[in-house]
Design a protein around this motif. Structure first.
Motif, PDB file in Angstrom:
ATOM      1  N   GLY A   1       0.810  -1.216   0.000  1.00 35.07           N
ATOM      2  CA  GLY A   1       0.000   0.000   0.000  1.00 35.07           C
ATOM      3  C   GLY A   1       0.845   1.268   0.000  1.00 35.07           C
ATOM      4  O   GLY A   1       0.384   2.329  -0.432  1.00 35.07           O
TER       5      GLY A   1
ATOM      6  N   SER B   1       2.598   3.687  -3.876  1.00 37.29           N
ATOM      7  CA  SER B   1       1.383   4.331  -4.377  1.00 37.29           C
ATOM      8  C   SER B   1       1.727   5.466  -5.332  1.00 37.29           C
ATOM      9  O   SER B   1       2.551   6.328  -5.006  1.00 37.29           O
ATOM     10  CB  SER B   1       0.577   4.861  -3.182  1.00 37.29           C
ATOM     11  OG  SER B   1      -0.573   5.529  -3.600  1.00 37.29           O
TER      12      SER B   1
ATOM     13  N   THR C   1      -1.500   1.218  -7.052  1.00 40.37           N
ATOM     14  CA  THR C   1      -0.748   0.546  -5.991  1.00 40.37           C
ATOM     15  C   THR C   1      -0.494  -0.902  -6.389  1.00 40.37           C
ATOM     16  O   THR C   1      -1.001  -1.382  -7.403  1.00 40.37           O
ATOM     17  CB  THR C   1      -1.519   0.563  -4.643  1.00 40.37           C
ATOM     18  OG1 THR C   1      -2.609  -0.359  -4.733  1.00 40.37           O
ATOM     19  CG2 THR C   1      -2.027   1.951  -4.305  1.00 40.37           C
TER      20      THR C   1
ATOM     21  N   GLN D   1      -1.437  -3.226  -4.222  1.00 42.43           N
ATOM     22  CA  GLN D   1      -2.284  -3.943  -3.271  1.00 42.43           C
ATOM     23  C   GLN D   1      -3.055  -5.086  -3.921  1.00 42.43           C
ATOM     24  O   GLN D   1      -3.215  -6.148  -3.315  1.00 42.43           O
ATOM     25  CB  GLN D   1      -3.232  -2.964  -2.581  1.00 42.43           C
ATOM     26  CG  GLN D   1      -2.490  -2.053  -1.608  1.00 42.43           C
ATOM     27  CD  GLN D   1      -3.353  -0.905  -1.122  1.00 42.43           C
ATOM     28  OE1 GLN D   1      -3.974  -0.216  -1.918  1.00 42.43           O
ATOM     29  NE2 GLN D   1      -3.373  -0.703   0.176  1.00 42.43           N
TER      30      GLN D   1
ATOM     31  N   LEU E   1      -3.616   1.226   5.657  1.00 42.53           N
ATOM     32  CA  LEU E   1      -3.765   1.465   4.225  1.00 42.53           C
ATOM     33  C   LEU E   1      -3.233   2.850   3.881  1.00 42.53           C
ATOM     34  O   LEU E   1      -3.838   3.855   4.235  1.00 42.53           O
ATOM     35  CB  LEU E   1      -5.230   1.319   3.802  1.00 42.53           C
ATOM     36  CG  LEU E   1      -5.823  -0.087   3.963  1.00 42.53           C
ATOM     37  CD1 LEU E   1      -7.267  -0.117   3.503  1.00 42.53           C
ATOM     38  CD2 LEU E   1      -4.999  -1.119   3.207  1.00 42.53           C
ATOM     39  N   HIS E   2      -2.100   2.879   3.259  1.00 51.52           N
ATOM     40  CA  HIS E   2      -1.425   4.139   2.893  1.00 51.52           C
ATOM     41  C   HIS E   2      -1.125   4.976   4.140  1.00 51.52           C
ATOM     42  O   HIS E   2      -1.110   6.198   4.083  1.00 51.52           O
ATOM     43  CB  HIS E   2      -2.250   4.971   1.910  1.00 51.52           C
ATOM     44  CG  HIS E   2      -2.820   4.206   0.774  1.00 51.52           C
ATOM     45  ND1 HIS E   2      -2.049   3.738  -0.263  1.00 51.52           N
ATOM     46  CD2 HIS E   2      -4.090   3.796   0.504  1.00 51.52           C
ATOM     47  CE1 HIS E   2      -2.809   3.090  -1.123  1.00 51.52           C
ATOM     48  NE2 HIS E   2      -4.046   3.103  -0.684  1.00 51.52           N
TER      49      HIS E   2
ATOM     50  N   VAL F   1     -11.756  -1.909  -1.445  1.00 51.10           N
ATOM     51  CA  VAL F   1     -11.192  -2.548  -0.253  1.00 51.10           C
ATOM     52  C   VAL F   1     -12.116  -3.640   0.281  1.00 51.10           C
ATOM     53  O   VAL F   1     -11.646  -4.719   0.658  1.00 51.10           O
ATOM     54  CB  VAL F   1     -10.900  -1.489   0.834  1.00 51.10           C
ATOM     55  CG1 VAL F   1     -10.419  -2.148   2.128  1.00 51.10           C
ATOM     56  CG2 VAL F   1      -9.877  -0.479   0.330  1.00 51.10           C
TER      57      VAL F   1
END
Length: 196
Positions: free
Chosen positions: A22, A25, A36, A38, A72-73, A89
């Protein structure tokens, strides 16, 4: 439901990989959805851990993020889960589970096996995620579905194809040495009983 200690450990490791990916990005100026890695982590979770532990590893990150951990980030909380990218997500754990379910039925050898695995990864590791992500993005920004596709789908198609290809290249050889069945406790006596 029984969970093996090995499966829990590998689930935690895959969850950490998702969090790490994450931080890689790349923002796109015209879209709130960054590029990303992810979804690559989601593909790897399902492909390497199987349906149960693939789901567990990704759901762990989603739940911990929802209760406030900055996973997350570097951000967390319900604002992230219900924000513009929340629709993507939410689908991650189910994506990993479906990838795991379908890949266990494919022999990952030869061109046909690799091609079928690539299709599974693209369908459930990318397109399924867009099925919830794009409508939620449209809802959050009160934009048309067409505009949501422009901002939340089209710019990422090529990247997702590349991620699915890399995922196949990683998953196939690893599964020949370490199949997901080894995580279920069938090949390991250390099993932890967890109430379902």
């Amino acid at each position: 439901m029984k969970l093996s200690l090995r499966g829990i450990v590998f689930s935690a490791l895959m969850a950490a990989i998702l969090v790490l990916f994450g931080y890689i990005s790349i923002p796109i100026g015209f879209s709130p959805v960054p590029i990303t890695l992810q979804t690559l982590a989601v593909m790897l979770a399902g492909g390497l851990l199987g349906p149960r532990y693939g789901f567990l590893s990704i759901a762990l990150v989603v739940v911990l993020t929802a209760i406030g951990f900055p996973l997350l980030h570097g951000t967390g909380g319900m604002a992230v889960i219900l924000g513009p990218t929340g629709g993507y997500v939410w689908m991650w754990p189910f994506s990993a589970m479906l990838i795991g379910l379908f890949l266990t039925r494919i022999k990952l050898n030869g061109f046909v096996g690799y091609f079928l695995a690539f299709i599974v990864l693209e369908l459930f590791g990318a397109l399924l995620i867009y099925a919830s992500g794009v409508p939620w993005l449209a809802y959050q920004y009160k934009m048309s579905f067409t505009e949501a596709m422009i901002q939340g789908f089209y710019p990422y198609i090529i990247g997702d194809l590349i991620k699915a290809l890399f995922a196949v290249i990683i998953i196939a050889p690893v599964r020949t040495v370490f199949p997901p069945q080894r995580l279920t406790g069938q090949m390991n006596s250390s099993v932890v009983k967890v109430d379902a």
